[in-house]
Design a protein around this motif. Structure first.
Motif, PDB file in Angstrom:
ATOM      1  N   LEU A 165      51.084  40.528  80.382  1.00 53.89           N
ATOM      2  CA  LEU A 165      49.806  40.835  81.017  1.00 53.89           C
ATOM      3  C   LEU A 165      50.048  41.130  82.491  1.00 53.89           C
ATOM      4  O   LEU A 165      50.820  40.432  83.143  1.00 53.89           O
ATOM      5  CB  LEU A 165      48.844  39.650  80.888  1.00 53.89           C
ATOM      6  CG  LEU A 165      48.500  39.186  79.478  1.00 53.89           C
ATOM      7  CD1 LEU A 165      47.833  37.814  79.522  1.00 53.89           C
ATOM      8  CD2 LEU A 165      47.581  40.193  78.790  1.00 53.89           C
ATOM      9  N   ALA A 212      42.959  43.099  82.378  1.00 56.59           N
ATOM     10  CA  ALA A 212      44.175  43.266  83.165  1.00 56.59           C
ATOM     11  C   ALA A 212      44.107  44.535  84.029  1.00 56.59           C
ATOM     12  O   ALA A 212      43.175  45.334  83.930  1.00 56.59           O
ATOM     13  CB  ALA A 212      45.383  43.324  82.236  1.00 56.59           C
ATOM     14  N   TRP A 221      43.889  40.858  77.857  1.00 56.32           N
ATOM     15  CA  TRP A 221      44.430  42.158  78.276  1.00 56.32           C
ATOM     16  C   TRP A 221      43.329  43.159  78.633  1.00 56.32           C
ATOM     17  O   TRP A 221      43.572  44.107  79.366  1.00 56.32           O
ATOM     18  CB  TRP A 221      45.325  42.720  77.173  1.00 56.32           C
ATOM     19  CG  TRP A 221      44.642  42.850  75.847  1.00 56.32           C
ATOM     20  CD1 TRP A 221      43.884  43.892  75.398  1.00 56.32           C
ATOM     21  CD2 TRP A 221      44.637  41.879  74.789  1.00 56.32           C
ATOM     22  NE1 TRP A 221      43.408  43.652  74.136  1.00 56.32           N
ATOM     23  CE2 TRP A 221      43.853  42.428  73.731  1.00 56.32           C
ATOM     24  CE3 TRP A 221      45.220  40.634  74.622  1.00 56.32           C
ATOM     25  CZ2 TRP A 221      43.649  41.740  72.535  1.00 56.32           C
ATOM     26  CZ3 TRP A 221      45.015  39.954  73.428  1.00 56.32           C
ATOM     27  CH2 TRP A 221      44.244  40.495  72.411  1.00 56.32           C
TER      28      TRP A 221
END
Length: 242
Positions: free
Chosen positions: A97, A124, A121
């Motif tokens: 990540l 991210a 994610w």
């Protein structure tokens, strides 16, 4: 070599890192990572470096193998990347990540860093970036390759994304920015002990070396890397990755 600032439009600080010339606003560059993995893996959601980083003992502390990738990057993303470097770390539960914190081993930590489970994610980073650091080989670049920035490279879309500061919004409702970089392939996986330490390192003590001595030493190591790895003249340096 080593005096080609990315900010003014060079694709790489070291010409060696360009595996073919820039075309239509797309740079074709090598990037490197030291890892204990002996098999190939994708560069997405990874932090990597340039050839200066790859040949520095500091990189070698991170693993037994040097992975070399060929990637495409929008030139405008390289020119503006200095403000957008993000740390990428591996979560045992969710994988790598970018920009979700240094410690990503619990759901609670991820939540505190702004990447809440069960799909961290999606929060991210969505922008390619780089930073510079200096160790024994001299100044080098390190890069971040978020998966949310990965896709068919479109320099115009990358420029619009940067101009509109699209990197400030990267939640699940904001969409990805999949036009900044793309992996071509893994080029080499090199055994650091058997190849780099034996056939590429000069053995020079750089602790108190001058900038010119560091530059000359790196140039010699790049020439040795070309001969031993890229040209395949040393059997212990392996074969190109498949």
């Amino acid at each position: 070599e080593g005096n080609r600032p990315l900010e003014v439009g060079h694709c790489a600080t070291y010409e060696f890192d360009m595996y073919k010339p820039e075309k239509n606003g797309i740079c074709y560059v090598r990037t490197y990572k030291c890892s204990d993995m002996s098999t190939s893996f994708r560069v997405r959601d990874q932090n990597t470096g340039d050839i200066s980083w790859a040949l520095d003992k500091e990189c070698w502390h991170y693993g037994k193998y040097l992975h070399v990738w060929r990637v495409q990057v929008a030139k405008v993303s390289l020119m503006n990347g200095s403000r957008h470097y993000k740390q990428c770390n591996r979560s045992p539960k969710y994988g790598s990540l970018c920009d979700c914190g240094l410690k990503v081993d619990t759901d609670e930590k991820l939540k505190k860093q702004g990447c809440p489970p069960p799909r961290p994610w999606e929060y991210a980073a969505n922008v390619f970036g780089w930073r510079t650091k200096q160790y024994q080989t001299g100044i080098f670049h390190q890069f971040s390759f978020p998966r949310k920035a990965m896709g068919s490279v479109d320099p115009q879309k990358a420029a619009e994304f940067l101009n509109e500061k699209g990197y400030k919004k990267h939640g699940p409702k904001d969409g990805d920015a999949t036009f900044q970089w793309k992996q071509d392939r893994t080029e080499f996986i090199v055994d650091i002990a058997a190849c780099l330490k034996k056939h590429v390192s000069t053995g020079m003590d750089l602790k108190d070396a001058s900038d010119d001595e560091r530059k000359d030493n790196l140039g010699e190591m790049i020439r040795r890397f070309q001969r031993a790895v890229v040209d395949g003249e040393e059997p212990e340096c392996g074969k190109p990755a498949q």
